[in-house]
Design a protein around this motif. Structure first.
Motif, PDB file in Angstrom:
ATOM      1  N   UNK A   1       0.836  -1.199   0.000  1.00 56.42           N
ATOM      2  CA  UNK A   1       0.000   0.000   0.000  1.00 56.42           C
ATOM      3  C   UNK A   1       0.872   1.251   0.000  1.00 56.42           C
ATOM      4  N   UNK A   2       1.929   1.246   0.804  1.00 55.21           N
ATOM      5  CA  UNK A   2       2.851   2.385   0.842  1.00 55.21           C
ATOM      6  C   UNK A   2       3.600   2.499  -0.476  1.00 55.21           C
ATOM      7  N   UNK A   3       4.059   1.367  -1.014  1.00 53.22           N
ATOM      8  CA  UNK A   3       4.824   1.357  -2.257  1.00 53.22           C
ATOM      9  C   UNK A   3       4.017   1.944  -3.416  1.00 53.22           C
ATOM     10  N   UNK A   4       2.713   1.691  -3.448  1.00 58.25           N
ATOM     11  CA  UNK A   4       1.879   2.117  -4.576  1.00 58.25           C
ATOM     12  C   UNK A   4       1.070   3.380  -4.283  1.00 58.25           C
ATOM     13  N   UNK A   5       1.364   4.031  -3.182  1.00 63.65           N
ATOM     14  CA  UNK A   5       0.561   5.181  -2.757  1.00 63.65           C
ATOM     15  C   UNK A   5       0.691   6.387  -3.689  1.00 63.65           C
ATOM     16  N   UNK A   6       1.722   6.375  -4.563  1.00 66.56           N
ATOM     17  CA  UNK A   6       1.919   7.526  -5.458  1.00 66.56           C
ATOM     18  C   UNK A   6       1.451   7.244  -6.886  1.00 66.56           C
ATOM     19  N   UNK A   7       0.645   6.212  -7.087  1.00 67.06           N
ATOM     20  CA  UNK A   7       0.152   5.870  -8.426  1.00 67.06           C
ATOM     21  C   UNK A   7      -1.208   6.543  -8.634  1.00 67.06           C
ATOM     22  N   UNK A   8      -1.268   7.652  -9.367  1.00 71.46           N
ATOM     23  CA  UNK A   8      -2.483   8.476  -9.407  1.00 71.46           C
ATOM     24  C   UNK A   8      -3.681   7.848 -10.109  1.00 71.46           C
ATOM     25  N   UNK A   9      -3.460   7.025 -11.151  1.00 74.32           N
ATOM     26  CA  UNK A   9      -4.600   6.493 -11.903  1.00 74.32           C
ATOM     27  C   UNK A   9      -4.945   5.061 -11.505  1.00 74.32           C
ATOM     28  N   UNK A  10      -4.376   4.610 -10.389  1.00 78.23           N
ATOM     29  CA  UNK A  10      -4.667   3.258  -9.909  1.00 78.23           C
ATOM     30  C   UNK A  10      -5.694   3.292  -8.789  1.00 78.23           C
ATOM     31  N   UNK A  11      -6.352   2.146  -8.596  1.00 77.55           N
ATOM     32  CA  UNK A  11      -7.273   1.973  -7.474  1.00 77.55           C
ATOM     33  C   UNK A  11      -6.638   0.967  -6.510  1.00 77.55           C
ATOM     34  N   UNK A  12      -6.165   1.458  -5.376  1.00 75.87           N
ATOM     35  CA  UNK A  12      -5.501   0.604  -4.387  1.00 75.87           C
ATOM     36  C   UNK A  12      -6.493   0.314  -3.267  1.00 75.87           C
ATOM     37  N   UNK A  13      -6.785  -0.964  -3.044  1.00 73.46           N
ATOM     38  CA  UNK A  13      -7.773  -1.368  -2.048  1.00 73.46           C
ATOM     39  C   UNK A  13      -7.092  -2.176  -0.949  1.00 73.46           C
ATOM     40  N   UNK A  14      -7.265  -1.738   0.273  1.00 69.78           N
ATOM     41  CA  UNK A  14      -6.714  -2.443   1.443  1.00 69.78           C
ATOM     42  C   UNK A  14      -7.743  -3.431   1.970  1.00 69.78           C
ATOM     43  N   UNK A  15      -7.293  -4.622   2.289  1.00 66.80           N
ATOM     44  CA  UNK A  15      -8.206  -5.660   2.757  1.00 66.80           C
ATOM     45  C   UNK A  15      -8.796  -5.356   4.123  1.00 66.80           C
ATOM     46  N   UNK A  16      -8.093  -4.546   4.915  1.00 65.25           N
ATOM     47  CA  UNK A  16      -8.494  -4.402   6.303  1.00 65.25           C
ATOM     48  C   UNK A  16      -8.114  -5.647   7.085  1.00 65.25           C
ATOM     49  N   UNK A  17      -8.410  -5.647   8.362  1.00 62.92           N
ATOM     50  CA  UNK A  17      -8.068  -6.784   9.205  1.00 62.92           C
ATOM     51  C   UNK A  17      -7.148  -6.388  10.336  1.00 62.92           C
ATOM     52  N   UNK A  18      -6.608  -7.380  11.011  1.00 59.75           N
ATOM     53  CA  UNK A  18      -5.731  -7.157  12.156  1.00 59.75           C
ATOM     54  C   UNK A  18      -4.268  -7.247  11.714  1.00 59.75           C
ATOM     55  N   UNK A  19      -3.450  -6.322  12.205  1.00 59.55           N
ATOM     56  CA  UNK A  19      -2.039  -6.295  11.828  1.00 59.55           C
ATOM     57  C   UNK A  19      -1.283  -7.397  12.554  1.00 59.55           C
ATOM     58  N   UNK A  20      -0.597  -8.225  11.777  1.00 59.67           N
ATOM     59  CA  UNK A  20       0.230  -9.294  12.334  1.00 59.67           C
ATOM     60  C   UNK A  20       1.593  -8.711  12.673  1.00 59.67           C
ATOM     61  N   UNK A  21       1.941  -8.762  13.940  1.00 55.00           N
ATOM     62  CA  UNK A  21       3.181  -8.158  14.418  1.00 55.00           C
ATOM     63  C   UNK A  21       4.400  -8.684  13.656  1.00 55.00           C
ATOM     64  N   UNK A  22       5.220  -7.755  13.194  1.00 55.42           N
ATOM     65  CA  UNK A  22       6.463  -8.116  12.535  1.00 55.42           C
ATOM     66  C   UNK A  22       6.345  -8.469  11.066  1.00 55.42           C
ATOM     67  N   UNK A  23       5.124  -8.456  10.511  1.00 52.37           N
ATOM     68  CA  UNK A  23       4.927  -8.910   9.141  1.00 52.37           C
ATOM     69  C   UNK A  23       4.423  -7.835   8.188  1.00 52.37           C
ATOM     70  N   UNK A  24       3.926  -6.705   8.716  1.00 48.38           N
ATOM     71  CA  UNK A  24       3.301  -5.676   7.877  1.00 48.38           C
ATOM     72  C   UNK A  24       2.183  -6.284   7.036  1.00 48.38           C
ATOM     73  N   UNK A  25       1.460  -7.233   7.630  1.00 45.76           N
ATOM     74  CA  UNK A  25       0.387  -7.945   6.938  1.00 45.76           C
ATOM     75  C   UNK A  25      -0.892  -7.886   7.760  1.00 45.76           C
ATOM     76  N   UNK A  26      -2.030  -7.773   7.053  1.00 45.36           N
ATOM     77  CA  UNK A  26      -3.338  -7.760   7.691  1.00 45.36           C
ATOM     78  C   UNK A  26      -3.984  -9.138   7.542  1.00 45.36           C
TER      79      UNK A  26
END
Length: 256
Positions: free
Chosen positions: A127-152
């Motif tokens: 999500x951070x890597x693609x945050x500067x792509x203006x014509x893209x649609x970036x959708x976050x799954x939501x959920x609980x953050x897994x410690x140490x993994x940067x994963x939901x």
């Protein structure tokens, strides 16, 4: 330097050298040998290393996951090759799913020349890597953050992912075995990837050569359940024959 930062650097050193020595680490970080021993004790408790006389060795079990910041620095060349091949399968306007693996971060970096993509992911890093792509649609799954993994992960992530219909899902694994199929080290990640597969018309596994003939803790799927496997190098003939028999497309770099 924070203790967590120091331990991550120690893990990086272990990934490269397989063994570390307490006295050498003490000199490298400018801390006491007792501090290094406490670091190694914590890492052993977490299942990452096995202490030995005067130092420690890396725990290379497929059921152990290294922290994300360590994993993304391992086999960078192989992940870049996988990402280049994956990028060739993605077209302008596609709706794709990327898992929270370090390999998928490389895929995200490799597809920035595409136009009008929709990317669904459970990866904070992507999500951070693609945050500067203006014509893209970036959708976050939501959920609980897994410690140490940067994963939901968790029920909310699964519910969100299951509500979409994508063209392609890209995911990784920790083990690929003819008898035991595709496996991963953590049940929560396995559940997320299973939903990703079901939410896409085409399921694509990106696996470097170190994953073959390995079995991890949690079973993701049978090999025949995938549509495509991308590899960083040509696999053994037994794998080529097996994948062909399963009707699974095999993509790998062509030799010069």
């Amino acid at each position: 330097m924070l203790a967590l930062e120091r331990r991550n650097i120690i893990l990086e050193k272990l990934q490269e050298e397989k063994r570390v020595v307490v006295s050498e680490l003490s000199a490298q970080f400018g801390v006491s040998e007792e501090t290094i021993r406490r670091d190694l004790e914590k890492m052993e408790k977490d299942g990452l290393v096995t202490k030995s006389y005067g130092g420690a060795v890396l725990n290379e079990s497929t059921s152990i996951d290294m922290p994300f910041n360590v994993r993304k620095k391992v086999n960078v060349a192989g992940k870049q090759r996988l990402a280049e091949l994956a990028a060739g399968l993605i077209h302008d306007g596609d709706h794709i799913i990327l898992d929270a693996s370090s390999t998928s971060v490389f895929i995200a970096k490799a597809i920035k020349n595409k136009k009008n993509l929709t990317v669904l992911t459970n990866s904070i890093e992507i999500i951070i890597e693609l945050s500067d792509m203006p014509d893209w649609n970036i959708i976050c799954s939501g959920g609980s953050l897994k410690e140490g993994y940067l994963a939901l992960v968790g029920p909310r992530a699964l519910e969100s992912l299951s509500s979409f219909n994508a063209d392609k899902a890209f995911f990784s694994c920790k083990g690929l075995d003819i008898e035991r199929g595709v496996t991963d080290g953590n049940e929560m990640f396995t559940q997320v990837k299973q939903v990703m597969m079901h939410s896409a018309a085409r399921s694509i596994l990106a696996a470097d050569s170190s994953k073959f003939d390995k079995v991890a803790f949690s079973r993701l799927c049978e090999i025949k359940d995938m549509d495509t496997v991308i590899m960083d190098q040509r696999p053994e003939e037994k794998w080529l024959s097996f994948l062909e028999g399963c009707g699974v497309e095999c993509i790998y770099p062509m030799e010069d």
